[in-house]
Scaffold this active site. Structure first.
Site, mmCIF file in Angstrom:
data_model
loop_
_atom_site.group_PDB
_atom_site.id
_atom_site.type_symbol
_atom_site.label_atom_id
_atom_site.label_comp_id
_atom_site.label_asym_id
_atom_site.label_seq_id
_atom_site.Cartn_x
_atom_site.Cartn_y
_atom_site.Cartn_z
ATOM 1 N N HIS A 27 0.801 -1.231 0.000
ATOM 2 C CA HIS A 27 0.000 0.000 0.000
ATOM 3 C C HIS A 27 0.842 1.293 0.000
ATOM 4 C CE1 HIS A 27 -3.503 -2.458 1.228
ATOM 5 N NE2 HIS A 27 -2.721 -2.997 2.139
ATOM 6 N N ASP A 28 1.553 1.505 1.106
ATOM 7 C CA ASP A 28 2.103 2.837 1.371
ATOM 8 C C ASP A 28 3.178 3.321 0.387
ATOM 9 O OD1 ASP A 28 0.348 3.067 3.476
ATOM 10 O OD2 ASP A 28 1.777 2.348 4.960
#
Ligand code: BDR
Ligand code: CA
Length: 313
Positions: free
Chosen positions: A243-244
């Site tokens: 994700h990040d």
């Protein structure tokens, strides 16, 4: 091209850790003014420690790391050890950091930095619950006009939710904070699950990190090995979403991503939909756009970038 000044607001988390490594490996594009830790995946003492572990792994022990808010604005903290393990960085064994935490509170660092740097030159990169950012905006509303952009990981539209059927973790943990940020008027770019669920760690992608033959490369491979088991079981997919790092990749290679400038509201009251990002993807409400909401990523390009940059550390 001058490097873009950024503050990474984070709750590491293995995917946060990869995002931090990507930023620290890319000084030509981003200058990390500081890293602000927030409670999220694990409690604050661990996220503040993990952020420093990652800086040391990157060989950047001079990076300034600040501890911020230890609980959401008005709710009990919800954590995600079931994904990230007890430490938040489960997988490889890493030494405790020796670099210090800065004395100032993360919220004050965010405010002071935005006030002291030229207006429109500092980008905030939240990778966890939005508690620190919302607290800074509430305490010093004048900073909003000075923010270049907020590029955050959070929310979902087509993918709906991962911590509840309707909500993504970062927004769900502190929906009141997210509401403040999304209504703030600051330029907002959002990397929702719709994007990150396309950035999947496949076996060849993980092995490419390991094949770098470096300590950061090995760590990234071992972290992704660790959290992959959870996501593969949950989604039945071939790998786990990273994700990040999408947030940092966007700053380096915006061309890898596409989306729509739309209105996004945060659900703060729903019995079943608390923390939902109500994204007007089809533009049916007439509400003014407040966010660039991404929908797609060139996953091969994203992993090629990530592997190349981690290899530079
Ligand atoms: C987000 O939640 C956390 O578990 C990850 O670090 C990421 O920021 C994904 O929903
Ligand atoms: Ca995170």
């Amino acid at each position: 091209m001058t490097a873009r000044k950024i503050i990474i607001d984070t709750d590491p988390g293995q995917d946060d850790a990869v995002a931090i490594l990507l930023a620290l490996a890319s000084p030509e594009e981003v200058e990390v003014l500081g890293i602000t830790a927030v409670a999220g995946n694990v409690p604050l003492p661990l996220t503040a420690k993990n952020a420093r572990i990652v800086c040391e792994l990157a060989g950047k022990p001079d990076t300034k790391v600040f501890a911020g808010c230890d609980a959401p604005l008005s709710r009990k903290l919800v954590t995600a050890e079931h994904v990230h393990g007890k430490t938040g960085l489960d997988g490889p064994v890493l030494p405790d950091p020796t670099m210090p935490l800065q004395d100032a509170h993360a919220v004050d660092f965010i405010i002071d930095t935005l006030r002291s740097e030229a207006p429109g030159t500092v980008t905030l990169c939240p990778l966890g619950p939005l508690t620190n950012i919302a607290t800074a905006i509430r305490k010093a509303p004048d900073i909003v006009a000075r923010i270049q952009e907020i590029v955050l990981m959070g929310g979902a539209y087509f993918e709906v939710g991962n911590i509840t059927p309707a909500a993504e973790f970062n927004i769900y943990v502190d929906p009141e904070a997210a509401d403040i940020v999304f209504k703030s008027g600051a330029p907002l770019t959002v990397m929702p699950l719709d994007v990150t669920h396309k950035a999947l760690t496949t076996r060849p992608r993980i092995e490419a990190f390991r094949a770098l033959g470096t300590e950061p490369g090995r760590m990234v491979a071992e972290w992704t090995d660790f959290f992959e088991r959870f996501d593969m079981e949950k989604y039945g997919s071939q790998g786990a979403p990273l994700h990040d790092p999408c947030v940092i990749a966007y700053l380096i290679r915006p061309d890898l991503f596409s989306g729509r400038h739309i209105n996004v509201m945060i659900e703060t009251a729903g019995d079943f939909t608390l923390g939902m990002t109500v994204a007007d993807w089809w533009r049916v409400t007439g509400r003014a756009p407040n966010a660039m909401f991404m929908g797609d990523v060139d996953a091969d390009g994203f992993f090629a970038l990530l592997t190349d940059r981690i290899g530079r550390l």
